[in-house]
Design an enzyme around this catalytic site. Structure first.
Site, PDB file in Angstrom:
ATOM      1  N   GLY A  74      47.598  34.676  46.037  1.00 38.28           N
ATOM      2  CA  GLY A  74      47.086  35.285  47.262  1.00 38.28           C
ATOM      3  C   GLY A  74      45.615  34.995  47.427  1.00 38.28           C
ATOM      4  O   GLY A  74      44.895  34.779  46.443  1.00 38.28           O
ATOM      5  N   GLN A  99      37.192  36.076  50.342  1.00 33.03           N
ATOM      6  CA  GLN A  99      37.001  35.339  49.089  1.00 33.03           C
ATOM      7  C   GLN A  99      36.445  33.938  49.307  1.00 33.03           C
ATOM      8  O   GLN A  99      35.925  33.321  48.386  1.00 33.03           O
ATOM      9  CB  GLN A  99      38.335  35.228  48.335  1.00 33.03           C
ATOM     10  N   CYS A 107      42.547  37.739  39.361  1.00 35.54           N
ATOM     11  CA  CYS A 107      41.978  37.445  40.661  1.00 35.54           C
ATOM     12  C   CYS A 107      41.172  36.155  40.610  1.00 35.54           C
ATOM     13  O   CYS A 107      40.412  35.943  39.668  1.00 35.54           O
ATOM     14  CB  CYS A 107      41.078  38.603  41.091  1.00 35.54           C
ATOM     15  N   LEU A 108      41.342  35.313  41.606  1.00 35.07           N
ATOM     16  CA  LEU A 108      40.601  34.048  41.650  1.00 35.07           C
ATOM     17  C   LEU A 108      39.097  34.294  41.733  1.00 35.07           C
ATOM     18  O   LEU A 108      38.305  33.443  41.350  1.00 35.07           O
ATOM     19  CB  LEU A 108      41.052  33.208  42.851  1.00 35.07           C
ATOM     20  N   HIS A 143      46.515  43.941  46.890  1.00 32.24           N
ATOM     21  CA  HIS A 143      45.341  43.320  46.261  1.00 32.24           C
ATOM     22  C   HIS A 143      44.512  42.579  47.326  1.00 32.24           C
ATOM     23  O   HIS A 143      43.294  42.728  47.393  1.00 32.24           O
ATOM     24  CB  HIS A 143      45.823  42.367  45.155  1.00 32.24           C
ATOM     25  N   GLU A 144      45.185  41.807  48.165  1.00 33.96           N
ATOM     26  CA  GLU A 144      44.467  41.035  49.200  1.00 33.96           C
ATOM     27  C   GLU A 144      43.853  41.963  50.245  1.00 33.96           C
ATOM     28  O   GLU A 144      42.763  41.722  50.743  1.00 33.96           O
ATOM     29  CB  GLU A 144      45.399  40.013  49.865  1.00 33.96           C
ATOM     30  N   HIS A 190      40.616  43.243  49.111  1.00 32.35           N
ATOM     31  CA  HIS A 190      39.530  42.279  49.363  1.00 32.35           C
ATOM     32  C   HIS A 190      38.977  42.445  50.779  1.00 32.35           C
ATOM     33  O   HIS A 190      37.775  42.370  50.995  1.00 32.35           O
ATOM     34  CB  HIS A 190      40.026  40.841  49.201  1.00 32.35           C
TER      35      HIS A 190
END
Ligand SMILES: [Zn+2]
Length: 166
Positions: free
Chosen positions: A46, A51, A93-94, A135-136, A139
């Site tokens: 995701g 991000q 997480c990226l 999660h997204e 963000h």
């Protein structure tokens, strides 16, 4: 197509709240294509617009759902309209490399928003997909995994970052 740079903790943009998207046009379509490209390049499940440094209320996800099946979605202006149950999965997480933490989230959610063509979208999600979406959406509200971590875990991570940069 292009691969964007993914911002990482503690870069400030990750704390910014995304703004509602008012115009679903060609520029946004291209942005979404690049978001997918970036997600796949980074081998993530995701990716939220914040991000990659854009304050747009938009995320993309590509999540395995059962054997040989994937749910690939782009959601514009997502809102959670139903949530129930509880689930706790260890997340990565990226934007927070080499960090994992268990986060309590709803086990089942229903979200509303728009798809990439501006059509109304209603989506029910459970299991991993529900976790990824929450999660997204975190963000998009300026919340990262670090905000879900204990003070101790956070301090240890910040120390490890400082060591790396020395
Ligand atoms: Zn993330």
């Amino acid at each position: 197509m292009a691969v964007y740079r993914i911002y990482t903790y503690p870069e400030r943009i990750l704390k910014h709240k995304a703004k509602e998207i008012k115009n679903i046009n060609g520029g946004l379509q291209e942005f979404i294509d690049n978001m997918y490209e970036t997600l796949h390049f980074a081998s993530g499940v995701g990716l939220a617009a914040t991000q990659v440094g854009k304050e747009n209320a938009l995320f993309v996800a590509d999540v395995p759902v059962g054997e040989d099946k994937r749910k690939i979605i782009a959601v514009i202006n997502p809102v959670i309209v139903e949530s129930e149950g509880e689930s706790s999965i260890e997340e990565g997480c990226l934007s927070v490399p080499n960090f994992r933490v268990k986060v309590k989230r709803a086990a089942r959610i229903v979200i509303k928003g728009y798809d990439r063509n501006g059509k109304d979208l209603v989506l029910e999600a459970t299991d991993l997909l529900a976790t990824v979406i929450q999660h997204e959406m975190d963000h998009l509200n300026g919340i990262t995994l670090m905000d879900h971590a204990s003070l101790l875990k956070r301090d240890a991570y910040i120390k490890s970052l400082k060591k790396e940069s020395k």
